[in-house]
Design a protein around this motif. Structure first.
Motif, PDB file in Angstrom:
ATOM      1  N   MET A 163       0.976  -1.131  -0.148  1.00 56.77           N
ATOM      2  CA  MET A 163       0.079  -0.004   0.032  1.00 56.77           C
ATOM      3  C   MET A 163       0.954   1.179   0.055  1.00 56.77           C
ATOM      4  SD  MET A 163      -2.999   1.186   2.800  1.00 56.77           S
ATOM      5  CE  MET A 163      -4.325   0.504   1.918  1.00 56.77           C
ATOM      6  N   TYR A 164       0.707   2.259  -0.751  1.00 62.40           N
ATOM      7  CA  TYR A 164       1.106   3.306  -0.686  1.00 62.40           C
ATOM      8  C   TYR A 164       0.403   4.569  -0.871  1.00 62.40           C
ATOM      9  CZ  TYR A 164      -0.106   3.811  -5.779  1.00 62.40           C
ATOM     10  OH  TYR A 164      -1.070   4.051  -6.928  1.00 62.40           O
ATOM     11  N   ALA A 165       0.722   5.816  -0.553  1.00 66.05           N
ATOM     12  CA  ALA A 165      -0.020   7.090  -0.175  1.00 66.05           C
ATOM     13  C   ALA A 165       0.984   8.430  -0.684  1.00 66.05           C
ATOM     14  CB  ALA A 165      -0.482   7.187   1.318  1.00 66.05           C
ATOM     15  N   GLN A 184       4.790  17.423  -2.177  1.00 66.58           N
ATOM     16  CA  GLN A 184       3.961  15.984  -2.140  1.00 66.58           C
ATOM     17  C   GLN A 184       4.719  14.952  -2.251  1.00 66.58           C
ATOM     18  OE1 GLN A 184       1.162  16.727  -5.563  1.00 66.58           O
ATOM     19  NE2 GLN A 184       0.211  18.302  -4.856  1.00 66.58           N
ATOM     20  N   ILE A 185       4.794  13.947  -1.496  1.00 63.54           N
ATOM     21  CA  ILE A 185       5.526  12.958  -1.392  1.00 63.54           C
ATOM     22  C   ILE A 185       4.961  11.569  -1.423  1.00 63.54           C
ATOM     23  CG2 ILE A 185       7.508  11.787  -0.035  1.00 63.54           C
ATOM     24  CD1 ILE A 185       7.702  14.629   1.434  1.00 63.54           C
ATOM     25  N   ARG A 186       5.363  10.613  -2.041  1.00 61.44           N
ATOM     26  CA  ARG A 186       4.874   9.296  -2.351  1.00 61.44           C
ATOM     27  C   ARG A 186       5.716   8.569  -1.148  1.00 61.44           C
ATOM     28  NH1 ARG A 186       5.633   3.898  -4.488  1.00 61.44           N
ATOM     29  NH2 ARG A 186       3.770   3.362  -5.518  1.00 61.44           N
ATOM     30  N   ILE A 207      -4.400   7.515  -1.983  1.00 56.94           N
ATOM     31  CA  ILE A 207      -4.243   5.825  -1.483  1.00 56.94           C
ATOM     32  C   ILE A 207      -4.293   5.068  -2.623  1.00 56.94           C
ATOM     33  CG2 ILE A 207      -4.787   4.209   0.300  1.00 56.94           C
ATOM     34  CD1 ILE A 207      -5.026   6.477   2.204  1.00 56.94           C
ATOM     35  N   GLY A 208      -3.291   4.117  -2.476  1.00 57.17           N
ATOM     36  CA  GLY A 208      -3.494   3.087  -3.647  1.00 57.17           C
ATOM     37  C   GLY A 208      -2.828   1.893  -3.378  1.00 57.17           C
ATOM     38  N   GLN A 209      -3.527   0.599  -3.408  1.00 58.95           N
ATOM     39  CA  GLN A 209      -3.115  -0.867  -3.368  1.00 58.95           C
ATOM     40  C   GLN A 209      -3.630  -1.551  -4.406  1.00 58.95           C
ATOM     41  OE1 GLN A 209      -4.836  -2.295   0.153  1.00 58.95           O
ATOM     42  NE2 GLN A 209      -2.900  -4.014   0.330  1.00 58.95           N
ATOM     43  N   GLY A 210      -2.428  -1.680  -5.454  1.00 59.97           N
ATOM     44  CA  GLY A 210      -2.826  -2.606  -6.711  1.00 59.97           C
ATOM     45  C   GLY A 210      -3.645  -1.883  -7.604  1.00 59.97           C
ATOM     46  N   ALA A 230       2.415   3.235   9.583  1.00 56.65           N
ATOM     47  CA  ALA A 230       1.322   2.459   9.073  1.00 56.65           C
ATOM     48  C   ALA A 230       0.623   3.559   8.179  1.00 56.65           C
ATOM     49  CB  ALA A 230       0.494   2.050  10.217  1.00 56.65           C
ATOM     50  N   ILE A 231      -0.108   2.982   7.031  1.00 56.89           N
ATOM     51  CA  ILE A 231      -1.196   3.736   6.311  1.00 56.89           C
ATOM     52  C   ILE A 231      -2.412   3.379   6.505  1.00 56.89           C
ATOM     53  CG2 ILE A 231      -1.735   4.411   3.978  1.00 56.89           C
ATOM     54  CD1 ILE A 231       1.437   4.029   3.019  1.00 56.89           C
TER      55      ILE A 231
END
Length: 103
Positions: free
Chosen positions: A1-3, A11-13, A41-44, A100-101
């Motif tokens: 998972m990333y944000a 803005q930072i990934r 927020i992304g996950q796949g 954690a995200i």
């Protein structure tokens, strides 16, 4: 998972477990901080995009240390004017670790 977070006007990934330097925060070392300005927020294949921020999302992180970057030289010269200035600058930063995200 990333944000993708917004902090210090940038803005930072980020991903869980990542350590990075951000603009200085006035928080003591070792404290846990929740960042709530989450743009995406992304996950796949599943992605949530905020307008401008994702509701109810936050990134939990720990403050590791405060420090200063290496010096950069700002040199300005005006041709044919016999005028020049030399100035140094060191930017303050805060090193954080993403714990954690939460979506």
């Amino acid at each position: 998972m990333y944000a993708i977070i917004e902090t210090g006007g940038k803005q930072i990934r980020v991903e869980e477990g990542l350590e990075l330097n951000i603009q200085k925060m006035d928080v003591e070392t070792g404290t846990k901080v929740d960042l709530d300005k989450i743009l995406l927020i992304g996950q796949g294949e599943d992605i949530k995009i905020g307008a401008p921020y994702v509701d109810g999302a936050k990134v939990a992180c720990t403050i590791l240390e405060h420090g200063r970057d290496k010096k950069i030289i700002v040199f300005k010269k005006r041709r044919r004017k016999d005028s020049q200035t030399k100035q140094g600058h060191r930017q303050d930063f805060t090193r954080i670790k993403i714990d954690a995200i939460q979506a």
